[in-house]
Design an enzyme around this catalytic site. Structure first.
Site, PDB file in Angstrom:
ATOM      1  N   THR A 120      38.355  41.190   1.497  1.00 26.44           N
ATOM      2  CA  THR A 120      38.453  39.755   1.177  1.00 26.44           C
ATOM      3  C   THR A 120      37.874  39.444  -0.204  1.00 26.44           C
ATOM      4  OG1 THR A 120      38.176  39.380   3.534  1.00 26.44           O
ATOM      5  CG2 THR A 120      37.906  37.464   2.110  1.00 26.44           C
ATOM      6  N   THR A 152      30.579  42.248   5.306  1.00 26.65           N
ATOM      7  CA  THR A 152      29.575  42.650   6.299  1.00 26.65           C
ATOM      8  C   THR A 152      28.867  43.918   5.818  1.00 26.65           C
ATOM      9  OG1 THR A 152      30.946  41.720   8.032  1.00 26.65           O
ATOM     10  CG2 THR A 152      29.278  43.304   8.737  1.00 26.65           C
ATOM     11  N   PRO A 236      45.303  47.558  13.908  1.00 24.66           N
ATOM     12  CA  PRO A 236      45.439  47.319  15.346  1.00 24.66           C
ATOM     13  C   PRO A 236      44.208  47.716  16.159  1.00 24.66           C
ATOM     14  CG  PRO A 236      47.489  48.170  14.476  1.00 24.66           C
ATOM     15  CD  PRO A 236      46.480  48.222  13.354  1.00 24.66           C
ATOM     16  N   GLU A 238      41.159  48.115  15.035  1.00 23.82           N
ATOM     17  CA  GLU A 238      40.017  47.282  14.627  1.00 23.82           C
ATOM     18  C   GLU A 238      40.074  45.944  15.373  1.00 23.82           C
ATOM     19  OE1 GLU A 238      40.526  48.969  10.106  1.00 23.82           O
ATOM     20  OE2 GLU A 238      40.137  46.842  10.334  1.00 23.82           O
ATOM     21  N   GLY A 360      41.340  39.062  10.715  1.00 22.28           N
ATOM     22  CA  GLY A 360      42.659  38.414  10.813  1.00 22.28           C
ATOM     23  C   GLY A 360      42.520  37.165  11.659  1.00 22.28           C
TER      24      GLY A 360
HETATM   25  C1  LIG Z   1      31.030  36.665   9.234  1.00 22.85           C
HETATM   26  C2  LIG Z   1      32.189  37.243   8.467  1.00 22.85           C
HETATM   27  C3  LIG Z   1      32.249  38.597   8.207  1.00 22.85           C
HETATM   28  C4  LIG Z   1      33.311  39.134   7.462  1.00 22.85           C
HETATM   29  N1  LIG Z   1      33.322  40.473   7.157  1.00 22.85           N
HETATM   30  C5  LIG Z   1      34.271  40.951   6.325  1.00 22.85           C
HETATM   31  C6  LIG Z   1      34.223  42.309   5.863  1.00 22.85           C
HETATM   32  O1  LIG Z   1      33.339  43.079   6.238  1.00 22.85           O
HETATM   33  N2  LIG Z   1      35.180  42.729   4.999  1.00 22.85           N
HETATM   34  C7  LIG Z   1      36.177  41.903   4.554  1.00 22.85           C
HETATM   35  O2  LIG Z   1      36.995  42.344   3.768  1.00 22.85           O
HETATM   36  N3  LIG Z   1      36.249  40.616   4.971  1.00 22.85           N
HETATM   37  C8  LIG Z   1      35.317  40.122   5.830  1.00 22.85           C
HETATM   38  N4  LIG Z   1      35.382  38.815   6.244  1.00 22.85           N
HETATM   39  C9  LIG Z   1      36.463  37.972   5.794  1.00 22.85           C
HETATM   40  C10 LIG Z   1      37.481  37.608   6.864  1.00 22.85           C
HETATM   41  O3  LIG Z   1      38.216  38.747   7.268  1.00 22.85           O
HETATM   42  C11 LIG Z   1      38.353  36.486   6.294  1.00 22.85           C
HETATM   43  O4  LIG Z   1      37.530  35.323   6.235  1.00 22.85           O
HETATM   44  C12 LIG Z   1      39.607  36.217   7.111  1.00 22.85           C
HETATM   45  O5  LIG Z   1      40.515  37.291   7.014  1.00 22.85           O
HETATM   46  C13 LIG Z   1      40.331  34.934   6.657  1.00 22.85           C
HETATM   47  O6  LIG Z   1      40.529  34.918   5.279  1.00 22.85           O
HETATM   48  P1  LIG Z   1      40.086  33.621   4.424  1.00 22.85           P
HETATM   49  O7  LIG Z   1      38.676  33.298   4.779  1.00 22.85           O
HETATM   50  O8  LIG Z   1      40.379  33.884   3.006  1.00 22.85           O
HETATM   51  O9  LIG Z   1      40.971  32.446   4.963  1.00 22.85           O
HETATM   52  P2  LIG Z   1      42.422  32.020   4.389  1.00 22.85           P
HETATM   53  O10 LIG Z   1      43.302  33.201   4.319  1.00 22.85           O
HETATM   54  O11 LIG Z   1      42.205  31.225   3.144  1.00 22.85           O
HETATM   55  O12 LIG Z   1      42.919  31.063   5.550  1.00 22.85           O
HETATM   56  C14 LIG Z   1      42.614  29.656   5.623  1.00 22.85           C
HETATM   57  C15 LIG Z   1      43.414  29.079   6.787  1.00 22.85           C
HETATM   58  O13 LIG Z   1      44.820  29.231   6.516  1.00 22.85           O
HETATM   59  C16 LIG Z   1      45.447  29.882   7.591  1.00 22.85           C
HETATM   60  N5  LIG Z   1      46.550  30.718   7.119  1.00 22.85           N
HETATM   61  C17 LIG Z   1      46.554  31.627   6.117  1.00 22.85           C
HETATM   62  N6  LIG Z   1      47.751  32.218   6.020  1.00 22.85           N
HETATM   63  C18 LIG Z   1      48.531  31.695   6.999  1.00 22.85           C
HETATM   64  C19 LIG Z   1      49.876  31.910   7.449  1.00 22.85           C
HETATM   65  N7  LIG Z   1      50.679  32.810   6.870  1.00 22.85           N
HETATM   66  N8  LIG Z   1      50.330  31.172   8.490  1.00 22.85           N
HETATM   67  C20 LIG Z   1      49.543  30.262   9.102  1.00 22.85           C
HETATM   68  N9  LIG Z   1      48.276  30.021   8.741  1.00 22.85           N
HETATM   69  C21 LIG Z   1      47.763  30.727   7.702  1.00 22.85           C
HETATM   70  C22 LIG Z   1      44.361  30.748   8.201  1.00 22.85           C
HETATM   71  O14 LIG Z   1      44.700  31.138   9.538  1.00 22.85           O
HETATM   72  C23 LIG Z   1      43.174  29.813   8.117  1.00 22.85           C
HETATM   73  O15 LIG Z   1      43.195  28.914   9.193  1.00 22.85           O
HETATM   74  C24 LIG Z   1      34.335  38.284   6.994  1.00 22.85           C
HETATM   75  C25 LIG Z   1      34.277  36.910   7.285  1.00 22.85           C
HETATM   76  C26 LIG Z   1      33.218  36.384   7.990  1.00 22.85           C
HETATM   77  C27 LIG Z   1      33.187  34.903   8.256  1.00 22.85           C
END
Ligand SMILES: Cc1cc2nc3c(=O)[nH]c(=O)nc-3n(C[C@H](O)[C@H](O)[C@H](O)COP(=O)(O)OP(=O)(O)OC[C@H]3O[C@@H](n4cnc5c(N)ncnc54)[C@H](O)[C@@H]3O)c2cc1C
Length: 380
Positions: A120, A152, A236, A238, A360
C-alpha cells in the site's frame, strides 16, 4: 483437525498464555510488541511451521499456520504481527531462489529477523497496479524511490518485501517484488508508528525509500515483472487466514459474553435469562457455526491446492463482516461494561473493524466474486 493439529494448538496456546497474555496491555501502551517475543515464538516453533525442516521449520502444511493464529486469538491477542511475517515466509518459499531461502529463511523462522510486506502507498491501496514506488536497474543493483503506508511491523521489520514498479509503462507486468534489508539500505527510513482505531500493540508505519540501493539478487524470483502474478497467487490463502482469525475471534467473543451474561443480574434475574439475550446469543452461535463450516471447507481446499480466489474472497468478506456483527451484538449484551477496556469485548470491538479493510476491502472481495460469476466458465 487431526490429533497432530490438536497437540500443536494446545502447545501454541500454552506458549501464548505464558509468554504473550501477561504482556498484552504493556505492548498496547508501547504501540509495539517487544522484540524478544519474536525470538521466543521462533524458539517455540510458531514462526513458519509450514517451512521446510532444513530451514528450521516443521515441514507441515499451511493449516498449521492457521492454528498459530487461532491459538493467539484464543489467548486474547490480535496485535502481534505474526501474520504479515508469515506472508513473507511463504513468498520466500514459493518464489525465493535457493540462495535467498538459505540467506533469510532460518532467521525468519527463529525470530531473529522480523518481516513486513509493503504494498500500500499513500495514493493507492486497492488499485495495486497504480503503485508509484519505482525500482530502477543501475548496473547490478536496483535503486528504489517511493513510499509505503500502513505497513504492519513497519517499526520492527528487518526484511521488507517491497512491491515496486520496475517498468512503469508495463501495467501489471511492470511490477516486481524486491527484498530490502533494513540495516543495509541507506536512504531507507521509517515514519512514525501510526495511531489507529484498535490493534494498539501492532506497529503500523509509513516507510520511505530515497535512492535506496539493493543488489539485483534481492529480486524475489529470478525474473523481473512477475510481482503482480506472485501477489495474486498468494492472496487467496492470505485472505483465508484473515477469515480464520475472524472465525476464531467470534468464538472467543461468544464464550466471553456467555460468561458475562450468566453472572450479571438485572431485574432480579441473570441477563442470560432475558429472552432477547438468549435469542441474540442463539443467532451469534448459529452465525459462527455456519461461518466455521465454510471456512473449514476452504481450509481443506487450500491444503489440497484447490482453493479458488473467489472462494477465499467469499470466506474473507463473510467471516469478517459476520465477526463485526457478532462482536457488536455481544458488546450490547455487556451494557456499559462493554465499553470498558478492562473487558475483552471492548478490545475485540476496537480490534475487529480493520478486518473488513485489510488484505483487500469487503468491496474488492465482492468484486472478485462477481467477476467470476460474470465469466463464461465461472472463473475470472
Ligand atoms: C491496520 C492496518 C494494517 C495494514 N497492513 C498492511 C501491510 O502490512 N502491508 C500493506 O501493503 N498494506 C497494509 N494495509 C493497507 C490495507 O491493505 C489497505 O488499507 C486496503 O487494501 C485498502 O486500501 P486503501 O486504504 O488505499 O483504500 P482505497 O483503495 O482508497 O479504498 C477506499 C474505498 O474505496 C473502495 N473501493 C476501491 N476500489 C473499489 C472498487 N473497484 N469497487 C468498489 N469499491 C472500491 C474501497 O473498498 C474502500 O471502501 C494495512 C491497513 C491497516 C488499516
Amino acid at each position: 483437525m487431526t490429533e497432530e493439529h490438536h497437540l500443536f494448538a494446545e502447545s501454541a496456546f500454552q506458549f501464548f498464555e505464558a509468554e504473550l497474555r501477561p504482556h498484552i496491555d504493556a505492548w498496547r501502551q508501547a504501540g509495539v510488541v517487544e522484540r524478544d517475543f519474536w525470538r521466543k515464538a521462533g524458539g517455540a516453533g510458531l514462526l513458519g511451521p509450514a517451512m521446510p525442516e532444513q530451514f528450521g521449520g516443521a515441514g507441515a502444511d499451511v493449516s498449521f499456520d492457521a492454528i498459530v493464529g487461532m491459538a493467539q486469538t484464543r489467548a486474547g491477542d490480535a496485535n502481534w504481527g505474526w501474520s504479515a511475517h508469515n506472508i513473507v515466509l511463504h513468498y520466500l518459499l514459493a518464489y525465493g531462489t535457493q540462495s535467498q531461502q538459505e540467506q533469510w529463511m532460518p532467521g525468519l523462522v527463529s525470530g531473529d529477523l522480523v518481516a513486513a510486506i509493503a504494498m500500500t502507498e499513500p495514493d493507492t491501496g486497492s488499485d495495486l497496479q497504480a503503485i508509484k514506488t519505482r525500482a530502477q536497474r543501475d548496473g547490478r543493483d536496483y535503486v528504489i524511490n517511493g513510499s509505503k503506508l500502513y505497513i504492519t511491523n513497519g517499526q520492527t521489520a528487518d526484511l521488507i518485501v517491497v512491491v515496486c514498479k520496475t517498468d512503469p509503462s508495463g501495467g501489471a507486468r511492470g511490477v516486481s517484488l524486491l527484498v530490502v534489508e533494513a540495516d543495509a539500505a541507506p536512504g531507507f527510513t521509517r515514519g512514525r508508528n501510526l495511531r489507529k482505531l484498535g490493534l494498539d500493540g501492532a506497529d503500523t508505519s509509513e516507510l520511505f525509500f530515497s535512492e535506496v540501493r539493493v543488489p539485483g539478487r534481492n529480486l524475489l524470483g529470478e525474473e523481473e515483472g512477475r510481482g503482480f502474478v506472485q501477489l495474486m497467487s498468494q492472496l487467496p490463502w492470505e485472505r483465508l487466514m484473515l477469515a480464520v482469525l475472524a472465525d476464531a475471534s467470534m468464538e472467543s467473543v461468544i464464550e466471553d459474553t456467555l460468561a458475562f451474561v450468566k453472572q450479571r443480574r438485572a431485574f432480579g434475574q441473570r441477563v442470560m435469562d432475558f429472552q432477547n439475550t438468549r435469542f441474540k446469543l442463539a443467532e451469534c452461535r448459529t452465525r459462527h457455526n455456519v461461518t466455521r463450516a465454510f471456512v473449514d471447507n476452504c481450509m481443506v481446499a487450500l491444503v489440497q491446492g484447490e482453493l479458488t480466489a473467489e472462494e477465499a474472497a467469499q470466506a474473507k468478506w463473510w467471516a469478517c463482516r459476520t465477526f463485526n456483527r457478532v462482536v457488536d451484538e455481544c458488546l450490547q449484551l455487556h451494557g456499559g461494561a462493554g465499553l470498558m477496556l478492562e473487558y475483552p469485548i471492548a478490545h475485540h470491538y476496537r480490534d475487529s473493524r480493520f478486518a473488513r479493510i485489510v488484505g483487500g476491502t469487503e468491496e474488492i472481495m465482492k468484486e472478485i466474486i462477481a467477476r467470476s460469476m460474470d465469466s463464461d466458465d465461472g472463473h475470472p
